[in-house]
Structures are given as C-alpha cells and as structure tokens.
Design an enzyme around this catalytic site. Structure first.
Site, PDB file in Angstrom:
ATOM      1  N   LYS A  52       0.842  -1.208   0.000  1.00  0.00           N
ATOM      2  CA  LYS A  52       0.000   0.000   0.000  1.00  0.00           C
ATOM      3  C   LYS A  52       0.876   1.258   0.000  1.00  0.00           C
ATOM      4  CE  LYS A  52      -3.804  -2.397   2.293  1.00  0.00           C
ATOM      5  NZ  LYS A  52      -4.522  -2.732   3.533  1.00  0.00           N
ATOM      6  N   GLN A  96      -4.503  -1.628   9.877  1.00  0.00           N
ATOM      7  CA  GLN A  96      -4.433  -2.955   9.268  1.00  0.00           C
ATOM      8  C   GLN A  96      -4.981  -4.023  10.228  1.00  0.00           C
ATOM      9  OE1 GLN A  96      -3.609  -3.459   6.091  1.00  0.00           O
ATOM     10  NE2 GLN A  96      -3.783  -5.668   6.178  1.00  0.00           N
ATOM     11  N   ASP A 119     -10.939   2.740   4.427  1.00  0.00           N
ATOM     12  CA  ASP A 119     -11.261   1.309   4.321  1.00  0.00           C
ATOM     13  C   ASP A 119     -12.770   1.089   4.251  1.00  0.00           C
ATOM     14  OD1 ASP A 119      -9.221  -0.570   4.134  1.00  0.00           O
ATOM     15  OD2 ASP A 119      -8.724  -0.459   6.271  1.00  0.00           O
TER      16      ASP A 119
HETATM   17  N1  GUN Z   1      -6.762  -6.973   6.443  1.00  0.00           N
HETATM   18  C1  GUN Z   1      -7.127  -7.701   5.359  1.00  0.00           C
HETATM   19  N2  GUN Z   1      -7.696  -6.915   4.432  1.00  0.00           N
HETATM   20  C2  GUN Z   1      -7.704  -5.665   4.938  1.00  0.00           C
HETATM   21  C3  GUN Z   1      -8.145  -4.411   4.451  1.00  0.00           C
HETATM   22  O1  GUN Z   1      -8.702  -4.267   3.351  1.00  0.00           O
HETATM   23  N3  GUN Z   1      -7.953  -3.352   5.265  1.00  0.00           N
HETATM   24  C4  GUN Z   1      -7.390  -3.462   6.487  1.00  0.00           C
HETATM   25  N4  GUN Z   1      -7.243  -2.375   7.226  1.00  0.00           N
HETATM   26  N5  GUN Z   1      -6.952  -4.610   6.971  1.00  0.00           N
HETATM   27  C5  GUN Z   1      -7.110  -5.706   6.196  1.00  0.00           C
END
Ligand code: GUN
Length: 292
Positions: A52, A96, A119
């Site tokens: 990311k 995350q 998100d």
């Molecule tokens: N863990 C797995 N997928 C995601 C996501 O799309 N966002 C976040 N913050 N954590 C994750």
C-alpha cells in the site's frame, strides 16, 4: 473465456490517479496523504501494508506508516487514532487488520473518523453505502465492481451468488450488486457456512463471487457453462518447491472452471491488485470530500 485482468486494470486506475495528482500539484495544492497503522509484525500484514505504501509513492501521494508494538495497550492505540483524526495533513488512514487478540477491534474501528475511514469499515460508511449515499466503499468490493464495470460484464437481472458473509467482502458486495446502477441490478443470493445444498445454487448462478478462504473449493462440476467467476480467495498453501515456501491459492480450481466460464478473475492478478488501487481512489476522494 475472457480474463478479468486485475493487474492491468489496477495499473490503468493508478495511472488515472497519477494524472489527477499531477493536476493537484500544478494547481499548487497539497497532494493526498494516506497513513497506515500496523500493530505487531505479522508477515502477511507487513506485505500488504508495504505494498500500500509503495503504491502511494507510485501515484505521487504522501504516505506515513505507523508501526506499533504488538503489546501496545488498547488505550495507547486509541490515542494514536485520535491524533490521526486531528491531523489536518492526513486525508485518510487505515488500521491494518487483524489486530492482536487483547485489542477490541470494534472499539478501534468505531474510533476512526468516518471522514478519514478510507477502508469503509466504520458503521457510518457501511450504513451510507447500504442506503445509496456517498460513502467510502471497502476496497475489495469496490475493486470487484470496477472490474465488472470496466469489462462491461452483464449484471442487470442476472443471478449473482456470493459465497461468504464477511463484513469486508461478502456482505458489502452482496449489497452493492443488488443496488441500482453499473455492475448492479443483479438478483443476489448470499450463501455461507450454514447454507444447504450449495452446489444447487452455484450451478444455477450467472455470476459467482467466491469469498470463502478455502483453496480451490469451486470446481467445474459446480458451475454452469458461460458463468462469470470472481475469486476473492488468497490462501497461502505450503509448497516447499517454491522459494517462499508457499504458493497463493484462490477459492476456485482455476483451469477447469475457466474452461466453462465467460469471464473469470485469476489468482494472483485478479481482485488482489484492484484492492490497493481502490484504497488509493478512496484516499483521493477523502481529500476532495473533506476540503469541499
Ligand atoms: N486486512 C485484510 N484486508 C484488509 C483491508 O482491506 N484493510 C485493512 N485495514 N486490513 C485488512
């Protein structure tokens, strides 16, 4: 059979975002800024967050990675969240998941300012999405919608079967595909672990979205000729012959299902790369929405 190429499409979306960042810079404005909070050092989470941050650099966004110790208290994490909510230089941020067991995930997600919740996990955003209002749509379902739209996959009036009812993928994609508009207007069935006779449902579906997390679960005998298959699975399966010691497997037995499909996403290179592109798109939207 047409491959829904997430790698190619996500690159196109990133190029579009890059152009918008150039225009923002030319106008003398500050570029979008995404922050990511990572608690502990789980291997998969580190990989995702690293990717990311790299993508932010690629499109010209500013990014900040906040790494916190595995044993941080919930209170200390909530203070960090509050700082991010107050920081006017940060347009959006993610925490995350998964978080360590001693931290209440729900409490943390509720503390995120919905205006910075790129998100789309906050109930305010989920509720707005379900009511057809402007909202941050979670990146994975948003990516699936973009793939269907850009490849002009017919969805209107089609029977779409979603397998898996997670808050991040199954539930939101079932809502989005039933809504009016592009990649929508489908008749949606949401199947889950208690569903009876799943095969009878997969066999009559025009579109199958697999978000189960069981490698190669969907086989050719379970689908009809001409089906569209979206594979959201990304399971690491041990494989000593591979340098990393594992391979990534989707929820679909790709080769045999592809032979019967009109459209199908590969793993890797399907939904996965789209997720990051849509997180960037949400960050751009955050900056636009928050300054107007
Ligand atoms: N863990 C797995 N997928 C995601 C996501 O799309 N966002 C976040 N913050 N954590 C994750």
């Amino acid at each position: 059979m047409k491959l829904l190429d997430g790698k190619k499409t996500s690159t196109e979306i990133k190029e579009e975002i890059k152009l918008k960042v150039t225009a923002i810079k030319t106008a003398g404005e500050r570029v979008p800024h995404l922050a990511a909070v990572l608690v502990g050092d789980d291997g998969a989470s580190l990989t995702y967050v690293g990717s990311k941050v790299r993508s932010c650099k690629y499109v010209g966004f500013e990014s900040t990675l906040i790494r916190l110790e595995e044993d941080i208290t919930e209170e200390a994490l909530l203070l960090k969240i509050d700082e991010l909510n107050q920081n006017e230089n940060i347009d959006g941020y993610i925490v995350q998941l998964p978080l360590p067991k001693h931290i209440n995930e729900e409490r943390v997600l509720l503390a995120i300012d919905p205006k910075k919740d790129v998100d789309g996990f906050h109930p305010a955003n989920f509720g707005r999405m379900a009511l057809d209002l402007d909202a941050f749509i979670p990146a994975t379902p948003f990516g699936i919608i973009q793939l269907l739209e850009r490849y002009e996959v017919p969805t209107s009036g089609k029977h779409c079967l979603v397998v898996g009812r997670s808050h991040i993928v199954g539930r939101p994609i079932s809502i989005l595909m039933s809504q009016k508009g592009p990649a929508g207007d489908a008749t949606v069935t949401l199947a889950h672990s208690r569903t009876q006779n799943l095969k009878s449902l997969t066999k009559q579906a025009d579109i199958v979205v697999m978000a189960l997390g069981i490698p190669e679960f969907l086989t050719a005998d379970m689908v009809k000729e001409g089906v569209t298959v979206i594979d959201v699975g990304i399971t690491r399966v041990a494989d000593e012959s591979h340098p990393k010691g594992y391979v990534i497997k989707g929820d679909v037995a790709f080769d045999e299902v592809a032979a019967k499909a009109n459209y199908i996403t590969p793993v890797p290179g399907g939904v996965g790369p789209m997720t990051i592109a849509m997180l960037l798109q949400n960050t751009l939207l955050a900056k636009q929405w928050n300054q107007s």
